[in-house]
Design a protein around this motif. Structure first.
Motif, short mmCIF file in Angstrom:
data_model
loop_
_atom_site.label_atom_id
_atom_site.label_comp_id
_atom_site.label_asym_id
_atom_site.label_seq_id
_atom_site.Cartn_x
_atom_site.Cartn_y
_atom_site.Cartn_z
N LEU A 291 -12.89 33.77 34.43
CA LEU A 291 -12.40 35.09 35.11
C LEU A 291 -11.23 34.65 36.32
CD1 LEU A 291 -15.62 36.91 35.40
CD2 LEU A 291 -13.95 37.37 33.96
N LEU A 292 -11.46 33.55 37.09
CA LEU A 292 -10.46 33.20 38.05
C LEU A 292 -9.29 32.67 37.38
CD1 LEU A 292 -12.23 30.86 40.51
CD2 LEU A 292 -11.96 33.47 40.98
N LEU A 293 -9.23 32.08 36.51
CA LEU A 293 -7.93 31.71 35.76
C LEU A 293 -7.43 32.93 35.14
CD1 LEU A 293 -8.78 28.41 34.04
CD2 LEU A 293 -7.67 28.78 36.14
N LEU A 294 -8.36 33.92 34.69
CA LEU A 294 -7.53 35.07 34.00
C LEU A 294 -6.81 35.95 35.17
CD1 LEU A 294 -10.29 36.26 31.25
CD2 LEU A 294 -7.90 35.50 30.93
N SER A 295 -7.40 35.87 36.29
CA SER A 295 -6.83 36.79 37.43
C SER A 295 -5.46 36.18 37.77
CB SER A 295 -7.84 36.81 38.54
OG SER A 295 -7.72 35.39 39.16
N VAL A 296 -5.31 34.74 37.74
CA VAL A 296 -4.13 34.14 37.88
C VAL A 296 -3.09 34.45 36.86
CG1 VAL A 296 -2.99 31.72 38.34
CG2 VAL A 296 -5.11 32.16 39.29
N LEU A 297 -3.56 34.32 35.61
CA LEU A 297 -2.82 34.67 34.58
C LEU A 297 -2.06 35.98 34.64
CD1 LEU A 297 -1.74 33.82 31.93
CD2 LEU A 297 -3.63 34.75 30.64
N VAL A 298 -2.79 36.90 34.83
CA VAL A 298 -2.50 38.23 35.03
C VAL A 298 -1.41 38.45 36.33
CG1 VAL A 298 -3.33 40.70 35.76
CG2 VAL A 298 -4.56 39.44 34.26
N LEU A 299 -1.48 37.75 37.39
CA LEU A 299 -0.65 37.48 38.54
C LEU A 299 0.86 37.22 37.85
CD1 LEU A 299 0.13 37.74 41.43
CD2 LEU A 299 -0.59 35.38 41.70
N VAL A 300 0.81 36.38 37.06
CA VAL A 300 1.86 35.61 36.55
C VAL A 300 2.83 36.42 35.68
CG1 VAL A 300 2.89 33.50 35.37
CG2 VAL A 300 1.25 33.34 36.97
N ALA B 143 -2.38 29.34 43.34
CA ALA B 143 -2.51 27.58 42.78
C ALA B 143 -3.88 27.36 43.36
CB ALA B 143 -1.53 26.94 43.23
N GLY B 144 -4.38 27.90 44.56
CA GLY B 144 -5.57 27.54 44.99
C GLY B 144 -6.75 28.33 43.99
N THR B 145 -6.44 29.32 43.68
CA THR B 145 -7.34 30.09 42.81
C THR B 145 -7.69 29.42 41.46
OG1 THR B 145 -6.85 32.21 44.03
CG2 THR B 145 -8.07 32.35 41.77
N ALA B 146 -6.54 29.02 40.94
CA ALA B 146 -6.28 28.32 39.68
C ALA B 146 -7.30 26.95 39.71
CB ALA B 146 -5.05 28.03 39.29
N PHE B 147 -7.14 26.15 40.83
CA PHE B 147 -7.73 25.22 41.15
C PHE B 147 -9.27 25.35 41.34
CE2 PHE B 147 -9.88 22.76 44.65
CZ PHE B 147 -9.96 21.46 44.06
N LEU B 148 -9.69 26.31 41.93
CA LEU B 148 -11.07 26.68 41.92
C LEU B 148 -11.66 27.08 40.40
CD1 LEU B 148 -11.54 28.73 45.04
CD2 LEU B 148 -12.21 26.38 44.74
N GLY B 149 -10.80 27.79 39.61
CA GLY B 149 -11.19 27.99 38.42
C GLY B 149 -11.54 26.67 37.62
N ILE B 150 -10.44 26.24 37.45
CA ILE B 150 -10.70 24.99 36.73
C ILE B 150 -11.78 24.06 37.18
CG2 ILE B 150 -9.38 22.40 36.16
CD1 ILE B 150 -6.72 24.03 36.47
N LEU B 151 -11.79 23.77 38.57
CA LEU B 151 -13.11 22.90 39.03
C LEU B 151 -14.45 23.47 38.34
CD1 LEU B 151 -14.07 20.71 40.84
CD2 LEU B 151 -13.90 22.56 42.74
N SER B 152 -14.59 24.86 38.63
CA SER B 152 -15.74 25.56 38.01
C SER B 152 -16.09 25.32 36.85
CB SER B 152 -15.50 27.20 38.61
OG SER B 152 -15.49 27.38 39.92
N ILE B 153 -15.09 25.39 36.06
CA ILE B 153 -15.29 25.22 34.43
C ILE B 153 -15.59 23.68 34.36
CG2 ILE B 153 -14.23 25.15 32.33
CD1 ILE B 153 -12.43 27.25 33.09
N VAL B 154 -15.23 22.81 34.86
CA VAL B 154 -15.41 21.24 34.54
C VAL B 154 -16.86 21.16 35.25
CG1 VAL B 154 -14.87 19.10 35.46
CG2 VAL B 154 -13.16 20.71 34.80
N LEU B 155 -17.18 21.72 36.61
CA LEU B 155 -18.44 21.32 37.09
C LEU B 155 -19.54 21.93 35.98
CD1 LEU B 155 -17.83 21.73 40.64
CD2 LEU B 155 -18.25 19.50 39.60
#
Length: 221
Positions: free
Chosen positions: A25-34, A183-195
């Motif tokens: 969901l965090l990554l989708l929010s960044v995608l919408v912003l872009v 970019a910070g939001t995207a970082f948290l999104g990727i980190l959350s998925i990996v963890l």
């Protein structure tokens, strides 16, 4: 032993569901912003809704073990209030009456904006502090939200500074101010998925399986 293994597997499953879905969901929010430009500008409000949904899921958890705040009252409440704050901007600026003269209206809007940012900042600081202390997320990543809280204003202000300098890099400053916080939001999104993927039930069950196999080998001897 079986009950403990089942409980640990359920906890790992809750963390996996919560962190992977929240990260997506965090990554989708960044995608919408872009992509919310031109013909797609109408979908821009979805960014705040996706971000709020992710934050609520992280705070509450899809299962108690998935909550990054450990479902502590202060941490959970501050996190939820912080992530839904962008959805309340219309209410905040609706407090400014239209009957004022232009200069007074501008001053009042600035005051409301400063009050809004102050409230969000306090909520964000309380939230990341509680997440860090809860230590539900593996170390050192339980402080990652705090890193992003620091990064966000730094990136935005640095971008504005570069943009206003009228230097050849001014366009880069505009991009940094616009997309640096994302970019910070995207970082948290990727980190959350990996963890979340690392917290798989299979990984949690493996120690119990190894112990069981070890016990069987001992009995055979």
């Amino acid at each position: 032993m079986s009950d403990d293994a089942d409980a640990e597997a359920e906890a790992a499953s809750a963390r996996r569901r919560t962190w992977v879905i929240g990260g997506i969901l965090l990554l989708l929010s960044v995608l919408v912003l872009v992509v919310a430009r031109g013909p797609l500008a109408a979908i821009a409000p979805a960014k705040d809704w996706l971000f709020a949904a992710a934050g609520v899921i992280f705070a509450v958890g899809l299962g108690r073990a998935g909550s990054v705040t450990g479902r502590g009252i202060i941490g959970t409440a501050s996190t939820i209030l912080c992530v839904i704050a962008p959805l309340t901007q219309a209410f905040w600026f609706g407090l400014v009456p239209d009957t004022l003269d232009p200069h007074a209206e501008e001053d009042l809007r600035t005051l409301v904006l400063m009050a809004y940012l102050a409230v969000v900042t306090v909520l964000a600081l309380i939230s990341v502090f509680c997440i860090g202390l809860a230590a539900v997320i593996p170390s050192p990543w339980h402080w990652a939200p705090a890193w992003v809280v620091v990064w966000t204003p730094v990136a935005y202000l640095a971008g504005l500074f570069v943009f206003s300098s009228q230097s050849p890099e001014a366009s880069l400053g505009a991009y940094l101010a616009s997309y640096g916080p994302a970019a910070g939001t995207a970082f948290l999104g990727i980190l959350s998925i990996v963890l979340g993927l690392r917290a798989s039930p299979a990984a949690s069950e493996s120690p119990a399986v190894e112990q069981t196999l070890g016990g069987l080998e001992s009995s055979d001897r």
